[in-house]
Scaffold this motif. Structure first.
Motif, PDB file in Angstrom:
ATOM      1  N   ILE A  76      47.253  15.161  48.833  1.00 36.84           N
ATOM      2  CA  ILE A  76      47.467  14.496  50.121  1.00 36.84           C
ATOM      3  C   ILE A  76      47.943  13.063  49.925  1.00 36.84           C
ATOM      4  O   ILE A  76      47.403  12.325  49.081  1.00 36.84           O
ATOM      5  N   ALA A  77      48.939  12.655  50.717  1.00 32.50           N
ATOM      6  CA  ALA A  77      49.342  11.244  50.741  1.00 32.50           C
ATOM      7  C   ALA A  77      48.152  10.418  51.206  1.00 32.50           C
ATOM      8  O   ALA A  77      47.539  10.696  52.235  1.00 32.50           O
ATOM      9  N   GLY A  78      47.839   9.390  50.458  1.00 38.37           N
ATOM     10  CA  GLY A  78      46.640   8.597  50.701  1.00 38.37           C
ATOM     11  C   GLY A  78      45.598   8.810  49.615  1.00 38.37           C
ATOM     12  O   GLY A  78      44.652   8.040  49.481  1.00 38.37           O
ATOM     13  N   MET A  79      45.765   9.908  48.806  1.00 42.00           N
ATOM     14  CA  MET A  79      44.861  10.142  47.676  1.00 42.00           C
ATOM     15  C   MET A  79      45.217   9.286  46.478  1.00 42.00           C
ATOM     16  O   MET A  79      44.454   9.222  45.513  1.00 42.00           O
ATOM     17  N   SER A  80      46.379   8.659  46.500  1.00 44.64           N
ATOM     18  CA  SER A  80      46.835   7.863  45.360  1.00 44.64           C
ATOM     19  C   SER A  80      45.751   6.882  44.920  1.00 44.64           C
ATOM     20  O   SER A  80      45.279   6.080  45.726  1.00 44.64           O
ATOM     21  N   GLY A  81      45.374   6.956  43.674  1.00 44.65           N
ATOM     22  CA  GLY A  81      44.336   6.074  43.143  1.00 44.65           C
ATOM     23  C   GLY A  81      42.996   6.743  42.993  1.00 44.65           C
ATOM     24  O   GLY A  81      42.087   6.166  42.367  1.00 44.65           O
ATOM     25  N   SER A  82      42.826   7.952  43.549  1.00 39.96           N
ATOM     26  CA  SER A  82      41.533   8.640  43.443  1.00 39.96           C
ATOM     27  C   SER A  82      41.142   8.762  41.980  1.00 39.96           C
ATOM     28  O   SER A  82      41.883   9.337  41.167  1.00 39.96           O
ATOM     29  N   SER A 127      60.463  10.863  35.164  1.00 38.49           N
ATOM     30  CA  SER A 127      60.168  12.288  35.117  1.00 38.49           C
ATOM     31  C   SER A 127      59.338  12.783  36.290  1.00 38.49           C
ATOM     32  O   SER A 127      59.348  13.973  36.585  1.00 38.49           O
ATOM     33  N   PHE A 128      58.609  11.896  36.960  1.00 40.71           N
ATOM     34  CA  PHE A 128      57.644  12.346  37.947  1.00 40.71           C
ATOM     35  C   PHE A 128      57.824  11.599  39.264  1.00 40.71           C
ATOM     36  O   PHE A 128      58.306  10.466  39.295  1.00 40.71           O
ATOM     37  N   THR A 129      57.400  12.239  40.326  1.00 39.11           N
ATOM     38  CA  THR A 129      57.504  11.660  41.653  1.00 39.11           C
ATOM     39  C   THR A 129      56.121  11.235  42.126  1.00 39.11           C
ATOM     40  O   THR A 129      55.236  12.088  42.281  1.00 39.11           O
ATOM     41  N   PRO A 130      55.876   9.944  42.339  1.00 34.81           N
ATOM     42  CA  PRO A 130      54.567   9.526  42.834  1.00 34.81           C
ATOM     43  C   PRO A 130      54.249  10.149  44.183  1.00 34.81           C
ATOM     44  O   PRO A 130      55.159  10.460  44.966  1.00 34.81           O
ATOM     45  N   ILE A 131      52.969  10.370  44.441  1.00 36.90           N
ATOM     46  CA  ILE A 131      52.557  10.742  45.788  1.00 36.90           C
ATOM     47  C   ILE A 131      53.045   9.643  46.723  1.00 36.90           C
ATOM     48  O   ILE A 131      52.842   8.461  46.460  1.00 36.90           O
ATOM     49  N   LYS A 132      53.714  10.008  47.797  1.00 35.79           N
ATOM     50  CA  LYS A 132      54.215   8.985  48.711  1.00 35.79           C
ATOM     51  C   LYS A 132      53.054   8.167  49.258  1.00 35.79           C
ATOM     52  O   LYS A 132      52.096   8.727  49.796  1.00 35.79           O
ATOM     53  N   PRO A 133      53.112   6.834  49.120  1.00 33.87           N
ATOM     54  CA  PRO A 133      52.051   6.022  49.706  1.00 33.87           C
ATOM     55  C   PRO A 133      51.994   6.215  51.221  1.00 33.87           C
ATOM     56  O   PRO A 133      53.003   6.500  51.865  1.00 33.87           O
ATOM     57  N   PHE A 155      57.880   6.158  51.584  1.00 33.14           N
ATOM     58  CA  PHE A 155      56.558   6.241  52.181  1.00 33.14           C
ATOM     59  C   PHE A 155      56.394   7.496  53.031  1.00 33.14           C
ATOM     60  O   PHE A 155      57.364   8.026  53.578  1.00 33.14           O
ATOM     61  N   THR A 156      55.146   7.928  53.162  1.00 36.44           N
ATOM     62  CA  THR A 156      54.762   8.824  54.238  1.00 36.44           C
ATOM     63  C   THR A 156      54.256   7.940  55.361  1.00 36.44           C
ATOM     64  O   THR A 156      53.260   7.224  55.194  1.00 36.44           O
ATOM     65  N   VAL A 157      54.955   7.951  56.501  1.00 34.48           N
ATOM     66  CA  VAL A 157      54.634   7.021  57.581  1.00 34.48           C
ATOM     67  C   VAL A 157      53.699   7.679  58.580  1.00 34.48           C
ATOM     68  O   VAL A 157      53.965   8.783  59.069  1.00 34.48           O
ATOM     69  N   ALA A 233      54.833  20.492  54.416  1.00 34.50           N
ATOM     70  CA  ALA A 233      55.712  19.538  53.728  1.00 34.50           C
ATOM     71  C   ALA A 233      54.874  18.528  52.959  1.00 34.50           C
ATOM     72  O   ALA A 233      54.732  18.607  51.738  1.00 34.50           O
ATOM     73  N   THR A 234      54.286  17.564  53.668  1.00 34.96           N
ATOM     74  CA  THR A 234      53.449  16.544  53.039  1.00 34.96           C
ATOM     75  C   THR A 234      52.189  16.349  53.866  1.00 34.96           C
ATOM     76  O   THR A 234      52.247  15.890  55.012  1.00 34.96           O
ATOM     77  N   SER A 235      51.057  16.728  53.310  1.00 34.78           N
ATOM     78  CA  SER A 235      49.782  16.468  53.975  1.00 34.78           C
ATOM     79  C   SER A 235      49.432  14.997  53.817  1.00 34.78           C
ATOM     80  O   SER A 235      49.801  14.356  52.832  1.00 34.78           O
TER      81      SER A 235
END
Length: 534
Positions: A76-82, A127-133, A155-157, A233-235
């Motif tokens: 899920i977008a927003g999990m970045s940093g977990s 090589s990798f795509t970050p989870i959209k902030p 971003f995921t807005v 698409a993007t949760s």
């Protein structure tokens, strides 16, 4: 679910690290993240392996997640940093994901890389795509949010037009919520993510960059999560930013590094459109600030006036800097004016941001606009004079015919008394933009600025776009120098100046200028050459 003893154990043991090289396929652990309110949930993690990222000279760990939320919504977008723990030791932060993935498979940034932030500047993974902030935008019209595309990063807005800042933030612990704020006050724009680790008063979060600014002083905020939205698409999480609690000191590809406490630099921005008044605090980060006030003006214009009204607008942009103040007038007319207003505000701010004038910074910005629900545009159709030969001391009546939008033509008259000596004159009437274009060709050194003061004075002297300008030029030598224009220079001076590198001659120099202001923008040009004789 949150297990109190597990969280207690994690908090006190999180200084123990496990390196990416020690991780093997099949290892299991847990991750912490917030999905609802202030509750920190646990997620099962199974290591699938390591992939070297040669651009960053590090490994990216691939893992599969299990748990009620991720089974339903994926990564899920927003999990970045977990934070992810293996054998009770901190491994790193969930930071990479893939859209349309059938399984909750993620990439993990090793915490050993996050700790190095500020020691080296990495530019991002090839090589990798970050989870959209998660970019939480509240207090602005939804139709204006597309203007934020000019921000760095993808971003995921989450648009919450009636949202704001919460006082009920999660505890500042690994798995809790934090964000990087761009705008606060009568609206909020913040990139939201998850805290990975706290060491003393230093927070590590996101596992990838927020805005890729490198060394910075971006505002750090707390936050909370209302709930999450599963999507094919993007949760993403419905995250709400809180008050500013510190500042980000580094924003790189391995995450953000911030310190709790202190006041990050922010710039006052006031918007007045008719009776609508808004006030904001905007990050002073040089690479981001110039695009924020234009967005604020555009969004508030839509809120007050709508998108497709036929309008005429006038007003001023005021920029206060440590090296003096700038005032830029505006006059526009038509439909979808917000696009032109965006550029009008952005251009001088970008010029300052480009740092042509070292040491200049913006202290505050204000925009004051008034409008009428009618298109008022004027165009110079013709200039009429009774003859082209005059005697010494005669008065020339200059009639300028103006066409108007959906109205009959109108005529205005200038009066000019010719010199008491024979000469040839060029009579020129024009709008503001045409006047500047002509002067740029005639005396280009007047448009080259060696310091901020010269540029500031030039902007402050600009006529408004709703001005009709009569310029009278006399035929004769003119020398354009760094110190200004010299009319009819003596031959001796011309010989000296010819040895220099920066000298430009013109065969016309200004003799007279007069302006008439209208209630709408004016454009076009017309000229006549007349002879004055005995």
């Amino acid at each position: 679910m949150l297990i109190g003893s597990l969280l207690f154990f994690q908090i006190f043991c999180s200084f123990d690290l496990i390196s990416s090289q020690s991780v093997e396929k099949g290892m299991r652990g847990i991750a912490l993240s917030t999905f609802e309110g202030n509750r920190i949930d646990t997620i099962e993690v199974e290591i699938l392996g390591r992939i070297p990222d040669f651009q960053l000279d590090q490994d990216v760990i691939i893992a599969k997640l299990r748990g009620k939320v991720v089974d339903e919504a994926g990564v899920i977008a927003g999990m970045s940093g977990s934070p992810v723990y293996i054998e009770g030791k901190l491994l790193g932060a969930i930071s990479f994901g893939w859209a349309f993935s059938k399984e909750p498979i993620c990439g993990i940034t090793p915490f050993t890389e996050m700790k190095k932030m500020g020691e080296k500047k990495t530019v991002g993974s090839s090589s990798f795509t970050p989870i959209k902030p998660m970019l939480t935008v509240s207090g602005f019209t939804a139709s204006s949010v597309s203007e934020l595309d000019s921000l760095p990063f993808d971003f995921t807005v989450s648009e919450m037009v009636l949202g704001g800042e919460t006082k009920d933030i999660t505890e500042l612990v690994p798995g809790g919520v934090c964000g990087v704020t761009l705008v606060s006050g009568d609206g909020n724009i913040s990139a939201m993510g998850t805290i990975t680790e706290i060491i003393g008063d230093t927070i590590f979060a996101f596992g990838h960059s927020a805005y890729a600014t490198g060394s910075s002083a971006l505002p750090l905020c707390g936050g909370s999560v209302l709930t999450y939205l599963p999507s094919l698409a993007t949760s993403f999480k419905f995250a709400t930013p809180g008050d500013i609690i510190g500042k980000v000191i580094f924003d790189g590809s391995a995450g953000i590094k911030a310190v709790i406490g202190g006041e990050p630099p922010m710039i006052d921005c006031k918007i007045k459109i008719g009776d609508l008044r808004k006030r904001y605090k905007v990050t002073a980060e040089e690479s981001i600030f110039p695009v924020i006030p234009p967005f604020l003006v555009s969004s508030n214009w839509i809120e007050k006036m709508g998108q497709y009204e036929n309008v005429t607008v006038s007003g001023k942009l005021n920029i206060w800097t440590n090296e003096g103040d700038i005032s830029v007038p505006v006059a526009m007319s038509g439909v979808e004016i917000q696009r032109d207003l965006y550029q009008w505000v952005k251009e001088p701010l970008m010029e300052i941001q480009r740092n042509r004038f070292e040491g200049v910074h913006v202290d505050s910005v204000s925009v004051n606009l008034s409008s009428e629900l009618e298109v008022k545009e004027f165009f110079i159709k013709d200039m009429i004079i009774r003859e082209n030969k005059f005697e010494l001391g005669d008065v020339i009546d200059i009639n300028v015919v103006l066409s108007r939008y959906r109205r009959a033509d109108t005529t205005v008259t200038f009066n000019f008394k010719v010199p008491q000596s024979p000469c040839e004159l060029t009579l020129w009437v024009s709008g503001r933009d045409e006047y500047l274009s002509y002067e740029l060709g005639r005396v280009p050194l007047n448009f080259q600025f060696d310091n901020f003061g010269e540029w500031r004075d030039f902007l402050n002297s600009l006529p408004s776009p709703d001005m009709l300008i009569l310029s009278v030029y006399k035929k004769g030598a003119s020398l354009n120098t760094d110190a200004g224009e010299i009319k009819s220079p003596p031959p001796s001076l011309r010989m000296v100046m010819e040895k220099g590198k920066r000298r430009i001659y013109s065969d016309l120099y200004p003799l007279f200028e007069e302006k008439i202001q209208f209630d709408g923008p004016l454009s076009g040009e017309s000229s006549e050459v007349v002879e004055v004789r005995r």
